[in-house]
Write an enzyme that holds these catalytic residues in place. Structure first.
Site, PDB file in Angstrom:
ATOM      1  N   LEU A 172       8.532   2.531 -26.755  1.00 15.17           N
ATOM      2  CA  LEU A 172       9.569   1.544 -27.048  1.00 15.17           C
ATOM      3  C   LEU A 172      10.926   1.942 -26.477  1.00 15.17           C
ATOM      4  O   LEU A 172      11.262   3.117 -26.416  1.00 15.17           O
ATOM      5  CB  LEU A 172       9.676   1.352 -28.566  1.00 15.17           C
TER       6      LEU A 172
ATOM      7  N   HIS B 206      12.583  -3.544 -26.519  1.00 21.16           N
ATOM      8  CA  HIS B 206      11.684  -3.788 -27.661  1.00 21.16           C
ATOM      9  C   HIS B 206      12.488  -3.855 -28.965  1.00 21.16           C
ATOM     10  O   HIS B 206      12.225  -4.702 -29.826  1.00 21.16           O
ATOM     11  CB  HIS B 206      10.663  -2.650 -27.800  1.00 21.16           C
TER      12      HIS B 206
ATOM     13  N   LYS C 258      11.788 -10.776 -19.990  1.00 24.71           N
ATOM     14  CA  LYS C 258      11.454  -9.803 -18.943  1.00 24.71           C
ATOM     15  C   LYS C 258      10.080 -10.089 -18.330  1.00 24.71           C
ATOM     16  O   LYS C 258       9.899  -9.981 -17.123  1.00 24.71           O
ATOM     17  CB  LYS C 258      11.496  -8.402 -19.573  1.00 24.71           C
TER      18      LYS C 258
HETATM   19  P1  AMP Z   1       5.328  -4.247 -23.514  1.00 24.70           P
HETATM   20  O1  AMP Z   1       5.377  -3.125 -24.505  1.00 24.70           O
HETATM   21  O2  AMP Z   1       5.773  -3.872 -22.145  1.00 24.70           O
HETATM   22  O3  AMP Z   1       4.015  -4.990 -23.552  1.00 24.70           O
HETATM   23  O4  AMP Z   1       6.411  -5.292 -24.014  1.00 24.70           O
HETATM   24  C1  AMP Z   1       6.405  -5.791 -25.318  1.00 24.70           C
HETATM   25  C2  AMP Z   1       7.414  -6.905 -25.420  1.00 24.70           C
HETATM   26  O5  AMP Z   1       8.706  -6.396 -25.107  1.00 24.70           O
HETATM   27  C3  AMP Z   1       7.126  -8.051 -24.430  1.00 24.70           C
HETATM   28  O6  AMP Z   1       7.390  -9.284 -25.072  1.00 24.70           O
HETATM   29  C4  AMP Z   1       8.128  -7.780 -23.339  1.00 24.70           C
HETATM   30  O7  AMP Z   1       8.498  -8.937 -22.615  1.00 24.70           O
HETATM   31  C5  AMP Z   1       9.297  -7.239 -24.130  1.00 24.70           C
HETATM   32  N1  AMP Z   1      10.202  -6.483 -23.271  1.00 24.70           N
HETATM   33  C6  AMP Z   1       9.873  -5.523 -22.367  1.00 24.70           C
HETATM   34  N2  AMP Z   1      10.973  -5.112 -21.704  1.00 24.70           N
HETATM   35  C7  AMP Z   1      12.006  -5.834 -22.187  1.00 24.70           C
HETATM   36  C8  AMP Z   1      13.409  -5.882 -21.902  1.00 24.70           C
HETATM   37  N3  AMP Z   1      13.963  -5.103 -20.969  1.00 24.70           N
HETATM   38  N4  AMP Z   1      14.187  -6.735 -22.608  1.00 24.70           N
HETATM   39  C9  AMP Z   1      13.633  -7.542 -23.555  1.00 24.70           C
HETATM   40  N5  AMP Z   1      12.325  -7.547 -23.869  1.00 24.70           N
HETATM   41  C10 AMP Z   1      11.522  -6.706 -23.210  1.00 24.70           C
END
Ligand code: AMP
Length: 290
Positions: free
Chosen positions: A41, A45, A157
């Protein structure tokens, strides 16, 4: 009757434990917010968890590195899994329950049911990562049916992902509202990503060309450019001129259908993806023209 008050962060590893905790809250009339993640995270996140905290009474975060969304040559095995740090970040951001399933819990041996969103799954990220969105759609459907949240929070993102999940949720009549939250960036513009940890200092510097190319497109549309192909060519030119960057795609498409455009429309999104060494980064910007 006083409603139950979660005091410390609960960690559940089984579906039954998540259902039991959510049921107690739901019966007490509490709204449930859900933030699915793969862990490792970062502040992006955390912003989703904080948004869920602001909008819902009981906040569930899932941490699951989902094997079905990784291709055979992708980074499933090396994906970072800093469990204790992640749990601390969840607690500090205001989560009430973390669902931390094992692969066998989500995919018991012999599992053979998958969800596909045709069309949206096969373009852009889906074309470069065959099977990726089938894995995403499957795990998100399963998680949605386990948590049965009122609202689920996703990052802009991963633009194509949140659009696909919106369509899937609507078409499968899943009872959860999708909330898309802004992309969090480092001060120099690089979109935060768990995969940024893989980048060397030089690769990280090169990675800035993604947000710079998006700003170039933004300026171009703001100054009246209507020819989408010109804008795409300018973004591609900027990325291709960056030493160490290998472009996968840089396009401007319709913000809902993700279909290619010839001329500027009221709602468009620029989507870009490039590789830096062994790390693949994606980024996007939404343009609304009045
Ligand atoms: P992940 O752990 O990469 O599967 O991401 C989990 C959630 O966090 C997904 O909805 C992503 O789009 C969101 N997320 C990842 N990076 C960012 C960011 N830089 N800003 C906002 N949300 C993010």
């Amino acid at each position: 009757m006083t409603a139950p008050q979660p005091t410390t962060l609960l960690v559940a590893e089984t579906v039954a434990d998540v259902r039991a905790a959510v049921t107690v809250m739901r019966r007490a009339g509490r709204s449930v917010g859900f933030v699915p993640t793969m862990g490792a995270l970062h502040a992006g996140h955390v912003s989703l968890i904080e948004q869920a905290r602001a909008e819902c009474d009981f906040v569930v975060v899932s941490i699951f590195v989902n094997p079905t969304q990784f291709g055979p040559n992708e980074d499933f095995n090396r994906y970072p899994r800093p469990r204790e740090r992640d749990l601390e970040l969840c607690a500090n951001a205001g989560a009430d329950l973390v669902f931390y399933p094992t692969v066998d819990t989500m995919y018991p041996p012999g599992h053979r049911t998958f969800v596909e969103v045709s069309g949206l799954s096969d373009v852009l990220e889906g074309q470069i990562r065959p099977g990726h969105f089938r894995g995403v759609a499957t795990v998100v459907t399963k998680l949605f049916l386990i948590v049965l949240a009122d609202k689920a929070f996703f990052g802009q993102k991963d633009y194509q992902q949140q659009m696909l999940i919106r369509v899937m949720t609507r078409e499968l009549n899943l009872p959860t509202e999708i909330v898309t939250c802004p992309t969090l960036r480092d001060p120099d513009g690089l979109a935060m990503s768990s995969r940024n940890a893989y980048l060397s200092a030089t690769e990280r510097q090169a990675g800035l060309c993604l947000s710079q190319a998006l700003r170039l497109a933004e300026r171009s549309f703001a100054s009246g450019e209507c020819d989408v192909k010109q804008v795409e060519a300018a973004m591609r030119g900027m990325i291709e001129a960056t030493p160490g960057a290998v472009l996968d795609y840089a396009v401007v498409v319709h913000s809902e259908t993700l279909c290619p455009l010839a001329t500027a429309e009221p709602e468009m999104v620029a989507l870009i993806a490039a590789r830096f060494g062994t790390t693949r980064l994606i980024d996007n910007a939404v343009f609304i023209r009045k």
